[in-house]
Enzyme design. Structure first.
Site, short mmCIF file in Angstrom:
data_model
loop_
_atom_site.label_atom_id
_atom_site.label_comp_id
_atom_site.label_asym_id
_atom_site.label_seq_id
_atom_site.Cartn_x
_atom_site.Cartn_y
_atom_site.Cartn_z
N ARG A 134 0.80 -1.11 -0.24
CA ARG A 134 -0.51 -0.23 -0.14
C ARG A 134 0.74 1.47 -0.22
NH1 ARG A 134 -4.47 -2.25 4.12
NH2 ARG A 134 -5.94 -3.39 2.40
N LYS A 156 3.44 11.60 -10.97
CA LYS A 156 2.20 10.32 -12.09
C LYS A 156 3.24 9.10 -12.22
CE LYS A 156 -0.43 13.59 -14.52
NZ LYS A 156 -0.78 14.53 -16.01
N GLU A 198 9.80 17.08 -25.48
CA GLU A 198 9.13 17.57 -24.14
C GLU A 198 10.10 19.12 -23.08
OE1 GLU A 198 6.62 16.31 -22.46
OE2 GLU A 198 5.97 14.42 -23.46
N LYS A 239 8.14 22.69 -14.38
CA LYS A 239 7.44 20.83 -13.98
C LYS A 239 7.24 21.44 -12.41
CE LYS A 239 6.11 17.07 -14.66
NZ LYS A 239 5.70 15.62 -15.21
N GLU A 249 -3.79 17.47 -10.50
CA GLU A 249 -4.20 17.63 -11.86
C GLU A 249 -5.91 17.54 -11.85
OE1 GLU A 249 -2.57 15.55 -15.84
OE2 GLU A 249 -4.44 14.95 -15.57
N ARG A 253 -2.34 21.72 -14.15
CA ARG A 253 -2.10 20.67 -14.16
C ARG A 253 -1.50 20.09 -15.73
NH1 ARG A 253 0.97 15.73 -10.50
NH2 ARG A 253 2.53 14.97 -12.42
N ASN A 257 -0.29 19.07 -20.15
CA ASN A 257 -0.54 17.53 -21.29
C ASN A 257 -0.41 18.40 -22.51
OD1 ASN A 257 -0.97 15.47 -19.98
ND2 ASN A 257 -2.66 16.81 -18.73
N HIS A 260 -0.18 16.03 -25.84
CA HIS A 260 -0.65 14.68 -25.24
C HIS A 260 -1.73 13.81 -25.95
CE1 HIS A 260 3.08 15.77 -23.26
NE2 HIS A 260 3.60 14.76 -22.36
N HIS A 264 -0.74 10.76 -27.27
CA HIS A 264 -1.56 9.67 -26.63
C HIS A 264 -2.37 8.82 -27.68
CE1 HIS A 264 -0.25 10.39 -22.50
NE2 HIS A 264 0.74 10.89 -23.33
N HIS A 279 7.64 8.35 -27.31
CA HIS A 279 6.98 9.52 -26.93
C HIS A 279 6.86 10.38 -27.24
CE1 HIS A 279 3.99 10.71 -24.37
NE2 HIS A 279 5.38 11.49 -23.66
#
Length: 383
Positions: A134, A156, A198, A239, A249, A253, A257, A260, A264, A279
């Site tokens: 956990r 993330k 990026e 960032k 997010e 935030r 993206n 993206h 994606h 990517h």
């Protein structure tokens, strides 16, 4: 950002970027030759902890031995877990295997998962750290430019499924990020270019002077030296500010993206085949698409669109869907994939659009008919 003398070397300066998250704050250390000294730094942050080093076979061949020596010197017990390289490792069965290995090694909740690798390794290992017992402490040692400026920072984590990229995962912040810029010397030109996409993103979404600096200095960034480290530090500062303001997010935030949602979708369409698209290349195409889609909506001028496309092309990044080898499906397929995007809210398509370079914003109600027409035109142009 502060620049401090490295306490473990005589004369190497290390730049430190702080990610301010209250009791879960951590530092990003940026400089050359941090891998050989990683054990001492980890022991400072996590005294007495053992670690599971998660890496891939390619990275292991370059850097694992030096890291293991460093851990041994610091008296840190460890187990090393090697993965096949590439995006295909971000899947359920690999995640399960790594979890099993961590439990077999009897690592406890206070021990740590250490990701030595690029974004794939960091995302997968971070999800393991968020899940086993956990939640376990997590150390990022990014070995690609993309990971150093983006995926290693902000917490993330996740894996890919047939519905799309990173749809299963968790927010789980690292306790330390060690960005050794010397390891970037081992990257292929294609990998470095992909990571550079990026870097460009941070200028395009909110820092027009940084984008102009990249236009003037990109050759020096690719060559290495002070400009490369400054580009990495500037990206991490950007960032860190966004993550500190919006960790989960819920708002700002989402700007990170930029490009993206398109990117994606492209990755999912090629089934994460790195021979066709990696990517950062998807992000490069996605950013150009985001600017041109914004132009079609009357938001952004032609001159800014041309500057973005020209700069990406100047460093050798793809900018059009037609640059991807192989056949592309119709626009309907793109929209089906985008409907599964994590930013979709109550069925409404959410995109990061732009009013110009450095002026990105989140649009939470993109017209699917306009988007379908735009994609159809792009696909026709690339056919």
């Amino acid at each position: 950002m502060t620049q401090v003398a490295d306490p473990h070397t005589d004369d190497i300066a290390v730049q430190t970027v702080a990610v301010d998250l209250g009791p879960r704050s951590y530092d990003i250390l940026i400089g050359r030759d941090l891998v050989p000294d990683a054990g001492a730094r980890i022991a400072q942050v996590l005294p007495g902890a053992r670690v599971a080093v998660v890496t891939d076979e390619t990275v292991a061949g370059h850097h694992l031995s030096a890291l293991q020596d460093s851990l041994e010197t610091a008296g840190i017990g460890f187990v090393s877990i090697l993965l096949p390289p590439g995006e295909a490792s971000k899947r359920f069965d690999v995640f399960e295997t790594v979890c099993d290995r961590v439990l077999e090694a009897r690592l406890e909740r206070g021990d740590a998962i250490l990701a030595l690798g690029g974004g794939v390794v960091g995302d997968l290992a971070g999800f393991v750290a968020a899940s086993v017992r956990r939640g376990m402490p997590f150390v990022q040692m990014p070995t690609s430019l993309l990971a150093q400026v983006d995926s290693s920072v902000g917490g993330k984590t996740g894996i890919n499924v047939r519905h799309g990229k990173n749809l299963i995962g968790a927010f789980h912040q690292p306790v330390l990020v060690l960005a050794d810029t010397a390891v970037l010397d081992t990257l292929s030109p294609r990998e470095f270019r992909a990571g550079y996409a990026e870097v460009v993103k941070y200028g395009l979404l909110g820092d027009a002077p940084f984008f102009a600096w990249l236009e003037a200095n990109h050759q020096a960034v690719f060559a290495g030296g002070a400009e490369r480290e400054e580009a990495i530090a500037a990206s991490c500062r950007a960032k860190a500010r966004v993550v500190a303001a919006d960790e989960f997010e819920a708002g700002e935030r989402a700007l990170l993206n930029l490009g993206h949602t398109f990117g994606h979708a492209l990755e999912a369409i090629v089934a994460y085949d790195g021979a066709r698209l990696v990517h950062g290349e998807g992000v490069a195409i996605g950013m150009r698409l985001a600017f041109d889609f914004s132009r079609t909506l009357g938001l952004c001028g032609e001159d800014d669109c041309a500057r973005v496309a020209a700069h990406l092309a100047a460093v050798g990044l793809p900018t059009h869907i037609g640059d991807i080898p192989g056949q592309m499906p119709p626009a309907d397929t793109f929209l089906d994939i985008m409907a599964q995007d994590k930013k979709v809210s109550r069925g409404a398509l959410t995109f990061v659009l732009v009013r110009g370079i450095g002026e990105a914003y989140v649009e939470r109600g993109v017209d699917p008919v306009r988007l379908h027409g735009f994609l159809t035109d792009e696909l026709t142009r690339g056919a």
